[in-house]
Design a protein around this motif. Structure first.
Motif, PDB file in Angstrom:
ATOM      1  N   GLU A 183     109.333  50.276  13.081  1.00 29.07           N
ATOM      2  CA  GLU A 183     107.630  50.906  14.204  1.00 29.07           C
ATOM      3  C   GLU A 183     107.881  50.678  15.351  1.00 29.07           C
ATOM      4  O   GLU A 183     107.392  52.376  15.876  1.00 29.07           O
ATOM      5  N   VAL A 184     108.390  49.532  16.075  1.00 29.78           N
ATOM      6  CA  VAL A 184     107.900  49.393  18.161  1.00 29.78           C
ATOM      7  C   VAL A 184     109.131  50.848  18.779  1.00 29.78           C
ATOM      8  O   VAL A 184     108.409  51.267  19.644  1.00 29.78           O
ATOM      9  N   ILE A 185     110.604  50.617  17.890  1.00 33.85           N
ATOM     10  CA  ILE A 185     111.735  52.089  18.010  1.00 33.85           C
ATOM     11  C   ILE A 185     110.872  53.027  18.003  1.00 33.85           C
ATOM     12  O   ILE A 185     111.265  53.603  18.764  1.00 33.85           O
ATOM     13  N   LYS A 186     110.100  53.440  16.998  1.00 33.42           N
ATOM     14  CA  LYS A 186     109.513  54.993  17.026  1.00 33.42           C
ATOM     15  C   LYS A 186     108.602  55.418  18.030  1.00 33.42           C
ATOM     16  O   LYS A 186     108.578  56.069  18.171  1.00 33.42           O
ATOM     17  N   ILE A 187     107.657  54.338  18.214  1.00 39.32           N
ATOM     18  CA  ILE A 187     106.717  54.403  18.952  1.00 39.32           C
ATOM     19  C   ILE A 187     107.243  54.476  20.575  1.00 39.32           C
ATOM     20  O   ILE A 187     106.958  55.866  20.859  1.00 39.32           O
ATOM     21  N   VAL A 188     108.556  53.977  20.852  1.00 41.40           N
ATOM     22  CA  VAL A 188     108.855  55.026  22.180  1.00 41.40           C
ATOM     23  C   VAL A 188     109.386  55.165  22.384  1.00 41.40           C
ATOM     24  O   VAL A 188     109.300  56.422  23.116  1.00 41.40           O
ATOM     25  N   LEU A 189     110.056  56.272  21.285  1.00 38.32           N
ATOM     26  CA  LEU A 189     111.349  57.320  20.658  1.00 38.32           C
ATOM     27  C   LEU A 189     110.041  58.437  20.935  1.00 38.32           C
ATOM     28  O   LEU A 189     110.567  59.474  21.439  1.00 38.32           O
ATOM     29  N   VAL A 190     109.694  58.564  20.299  1.00 43.13           N
ATOM     30  CA  VAL A 190     108.336  59.826  19.975  1.00 43.13           C
ATOM     31  C   VAL A 190     107.665  59.813  21.242  1.00 43.13           C
ATOM     32  O   VAL A 190     107.275  61.554  21.401  1.00 43.13           O
ATOM     33  N   GLU A 191     107.330  59.172  21.413  1.00 42.47           N
ATOM     34  CA  GLU A 191     106.507  59.050  23.714  1.00 42.47           C
ATOM     35  C   GLU A 191     107.544  59.892  23.908  1.00 42.47           C
ATOM     36  O   GLU A 191     107.014  60.436  25.325  1.00 42.47           O
ATOM     37  N   LYS A 192     108.565  58.898  23.986  1.00 39.96           N
ATOM     38  CA  LYS A 192     110.068  60.003  25.005  1.00 39.96           C
ATOM     39  C   LYS A 192     109.878  61.671  24.007  1.00 39.96           C
ATOM     40  O   LYS A 192     111.201  62.207  24.408  1.00 39.96           O
ATOM     41  N   ASN A 193     109.828  62.163  22.983  1.00 37.52           N
ATOM     42  CA  ASN A 193     109.691  63.089  23.183  1.00 37.52           C
ATOM     43  C   ASN A 193     110.361  63.308  22.117  1.00 37.52           C
ATOM     44  O   ASN A 193     111.557  64.993  21.999  1.00 37.52           O
ATOM     45  N   PHE A 194     110.979  62.097  20.928  1.00 33.26           N
ATOM     46  CA  PHE A 194     112.716  62.724  20.329  1.00 33.26           C
ATOM     47  C   PHE A 194     111.441  62.160  18.807  1.00 33.26           C
ATOM     48  O   PHE A 194     110.441  62.368  18.454  1.00 33.26           O
ATOM     49  N   GLU A 195     112.667  62.978  17.970  1.00 37.32           N
ATOM     50  CA  GLU A 195     111.760  63.363  16.162  1.00 37.32           C
ATOM     51  C   GLU A 195     112.730  62.039  15.783  1.00 37.32           C
ATOM     52  O   GLU A 195     113.674  61.851  16.384  1.00 37.32           O
ATOM     53  N   VAL A 196     111.713  61.007  15.510  1.00 38.42           N
ATOM     54  CA  VAL A 196     113.142  60.049  14.297  1.00 38.42           C
ATOM     55  C   VAL A 196     112.273  60.119  13.644  1.00 38.42           C
ATOM     56  O   VAL A 196     111.338  59.636  12.409  1.00 38.42           O
ATOM     57  N   LEU A 197     113.649  59.918  12.787  1.00 38.51           N
ATOM     58  CA  LEU A 197     114.036  59.518  11.518  1.00 38.51           C
ATOM     59  C   LEU A 197     114.211  57.707  11.271  1.00 38.51           C
ATOM     60  O   LEU A 197     115.009  57.305  11.889  1.00 38.51           O
ATOM     61  N   THR A 198     113.424  57.097  10.140  1.00 40.91           N
ATOM     62  CA  THR A 198     113.502  55.777   9.805  1.00 40.91           C
ATOM     63  C   THR A 198     114.415  55.664   8.248  1.00 40.91           C
ATOM     64  O   THR A 198     114.621  55.773   7.527  1.00 40.91           O
ATOM     65  N   ALA A 199     115.118  54.139   8.599  1.00 33.45           N
ATOM     66  CA  ALA A 199     115.976  54.173   7.566  1.00 33.45           C
ATOM     67  C   ALA A 199     115.920  52.508   7.189  1.00 33.45           C
ATOM     68  O   ALA A 199     116.181  52.450   8.486  1.00 33.45           O
TER      69      ALA A 199
END
Lengths: 126, 574
Positions: free
Chosen positions: A19-35
């Protein structure tokens, strides 16, 4: 024209981390996929071909090392940059041995995480 | 009182009555001779026999009393061996004198007879100047006496004498008879002596043989006990001779190794089974426990790795001890004990700590990341309070992370897995760098650096830096009222000493002994102000120990504390 966002695949068995990595990276304009586990990830990588893979070394079910080795063996994915993460003492060493391109120690600084991902996302392929 | 002169009927040995005196006396003599011979031939103990001899002589010849004299080897005098009295209870003083007197060669009646080797007659002892017991004889009314030597060949073994109340005229026939008897009795004595000696010797020999037999039995028992132990022992046992050749191995050893080491020379077993140090390095020949034991080291024990029958590396303790026979080393015994179980348990423990620290770091990581995100968000707002609080959360998180690190460290130290990366580096440089970094985080105290070191030292730079940082933060922590901390670097002979001095609350003597213990924390009212796991000093102390040094403390409560440690300039890389 909107440039396609870079796809970052984050693999970790801890929901909080994801969750926290997603928040950080989305903020940096990345598309985030998680597994959340290693085994099922390989077909997913084949299908989605992320630009960067962030993967934890120690997950229940399969050691991240194994997944990294597998990724680096398969022609279709071997040049996707892989950043290994770990809270283990000898994480950096293990990452190197598994063939990862870089390493992020936990607990990490969010700026450090972001800059590392950016570094590998804006790769030579672009 | 029996009287030789009486007319009592005397019977000869055949029981016939004898008539006149001469014949009677002959009969007496013959009786006596017979009786003596008879007595001597009885298989009784010699004491009884000799007493009986005196008795039969006395009775058949009708004398009052007699005594047997034997030569005392120590004093070379005749002393009384046996006495006989016709009337026990009488002639007390003479008896007493007889029992207590001793005669040298030629002295008194017995002594004379000893010297002349011939029987002697004394008509009246009270009138004989050489008779030493004359006084007592007078007292008891004893007069006549005779004595004869007990001969074995020409050697006098003793003397027998007799006394009587009457004055008796010399009786040559009697003297001849007793002379002959003296030979018989002498032979008997000689024989007895030999027999006695033989007997005693025999007895001794018997005891000796019995002892030897017993020892043999015990030794056999022990041997079979040892055999049983040897065979049944689960651990591997190998016996070496003085030259290092394996001469015996128990079944467990052969099974574990997959081969029989007997015959392998020069500790060849170590080669064949690839015995190595715990961490895998080759063991030098001279370091092999078996080799050390053969050199005389009493009990050597080492952790080793050995290849078993399946080619698998097994961790074992290898112990050896010398075998001695009468001070000389004739071999050695080596015991191998499998510790791989306990090593795997240790590994598990290791894994536990690794897992635990991993698990702890994961949520810490998440919280830290969210905290930082919050901080970024708040930095754009004017909510000063919230920013402050977030800042505090961040600080505590860092502390938490540090504590987990400490826990892991301490666990590593505890299991001996603390690994040092030693290198040559500039200590003065490290001190300045560490102090600078530290000073940036502390504004309540000024850290002053004194002294220096020109040369480099061989140590783990990061760890020494860690120790220094620990001491610095303690110095500040425990001197809240003070303003400075002094660090000094002093070069000594072959080493360098680093001191960190504070001017704070100090440490009591009682606590000084305990502060390097794990988890020790100062108790009392300072508790709330100085929380923490209390591991820092313990870890620091262990690190310095691993550098062959010692972390020391000097303190005066109320005045301040000085921590110091020395590092040698160089030593063997371990």
């Amino acid at each position: 024209m909107m440039q396609n966002k870079k796809k970052i695949l984050v693999v970790d068995d801890d929901a909080g981390i994801l969750e926290v990595i997603k928040i950080v990276l989305v903020e940096k304009n990345f598309e985030v996929l998680t597994a959340s586990e290693g085994l099922g990830v390989i077909p997913g990588i084949e299908k989605n071909l992320p630009d960067v893979i962030l993967i934890d070394l120690w997950m229940s079910g399969m050691d991240g090392d194994e997944v990294i080795k597998k990724i680096k063996c398969q022609k279709k994915m071997s040049d996707i940059p892989v950043i290994a993460m770990s809270a283990l003492e000898n994480g950096e060493k293990r990452a190197e041995e598994a063939g990862a391109d870089d390493f992020l120690a936990k607990p990490f600084d969010i700026d450090e995480l972001a800059s590392l991902v950016e570094k590998y996302a804006t790769g030579p392929l672009v | 009182m029996r009287n030789g002169w009486s007319d009592n009927v005397i019977q000869n040995i055949y029981g016939d009555e004898i008539g006149d005196l001469a014949t009677r006396r002959l009969a007496q003599r013959l009786n006596a001779q017979y009786a003596i011979a008879n007595t001597l031939s009885q298989h009784e103990n010699h004491r009884d026999t000799l007493t009986k001899v005196l008795q039969v002589i006395g009775e058949t010849l009708e004398w009052e009393g007699g005594a047997l004299w034997l030569i005392d080897e120590n004093t070379k005098k005749l002393i009384c061996g046996q006495v006989w009295q016709a009337n026990p209870g009488k002639n007390k003083s003479f008896l007493h004198a007889t029992q207590n007197i001793s005669f040298g060669f030629g002295e008194g009646l017995p002594g004379r007879v000893w010297a002349t080797r011939r029987p002697q007659w004394v008509v009246d002892v009270t009138k004989a100047p050489f008779f030493l017991r004359a006084k007592e004889a007078v007292e008891n009314g004893l007069h006549g006496a005779f004595a004869f030597p007990l001969l074995s060949g020409r050697k006098v073994l003793g003397v027998i004498d007799f006394a009587s109340h009457e004055v008796r005229p010399p009786d040559k026939d009697l003297l001849n008879m007793v002379g002959a008897a003296g030979q018989q009795i002498g032979q008997y004595l000689a024989h007895v002596k030999t027999v006695e000696e033989q007997d005693s010797l025999l007895k001794q020999l018997k005891q000796e043989r019995h002892r030897v037999e017993q020892a043999a039995i015990e030794s056999e028992q022990r041997a079979s006990e040892l055999d049983a132990v040897f065979a049944a022992l689960g651990d591997s046992l190998v016996v070496y001779d003085a030259k290092g050749a394996a001469v015996s191995a128990n079944p467990a050893a052969i099974k574990m190794l997959g081969f029989n080491p007997v015959g392998l020379e020069n500790h060849g077993l170590a080669d064949k089974a690839s015995i190595r140090h715990r961490r895998g390095e080759k063991i030098a020949f001279a370091e092999l426990p078996s080799a050390l034991a053969l050199q005389g080291q009493k009990m050597v024990s080492k952790y080793i790795v050995i290849k078993n029958f399946a080619g698998r590396d097994v961790m074992m303790t290898c112990s050896a001890a010398p075998i001695r026979r009468r001070e000389k080393i004739v071999g050695a015994v080596m015991l191998l004990h499998d510790v791989s179980e306990s090593w795997s348990v240790e590994k598990q423990k290791d894994d536990f700590v690794a897992i635990a620290s991993h698990e702890l770091r994961t949520p810490i990581s998440t919280v830290k990341a969210f905290t930082q995100i919050l901080e970024r968000h708040l930095s754009r707002s004017a909510d000063e309070a919230s920013k402050k609080y977030i800042g505090k959360i961040g600080t505590q998180l860092d502390r938490l992370a540090a504590l987990v690190d400490e826990l892991l460290e301490v666990s590593r130290i505890g299991t001996g897995k603390l690994e040092l990366n030693k290198e040559m580096f500039d200590l003065e440089d490290l001190v300045r760098e560490t102090v600078e970094d530290f000073q940036r985080t502390v504004d309540t105290h000024t850290v002053i650096v004194k002294g220096g070191l020109q040369r480099e030292i061989f140590a783990d730079r990061d760890r020494i830096g860690q120790v220094l940082l620990n001491l610095l933060s303690n110095a500040v922590k425990y001197s809240p009222e003070a303003e400075k901390v002094v660090v000094s670097v002093k070069e000594g002979v072959g080493n360098v000493t680093v001191e960190v001095k504070d001017f704070g609350i100090g440490i009591s003597r009682k606590n000084q002994a305990k502060i390097f213990d794990r988890f020790f924390r100062v108790s009392g009212k300072t508790n709330g102000r100085f929380p923490g796991l209390g591991l820092g000093l313990h870890i620091s102390s262990e690190i310095i120990k691993r550098h062959e040094g010692e972390l020391r403390v000097k303190s005066t409560p109320g005045k301040g504390t000085t921590f110091s440690f020395s590092l040698p300039f160089k030593y063997d890389a371990k």
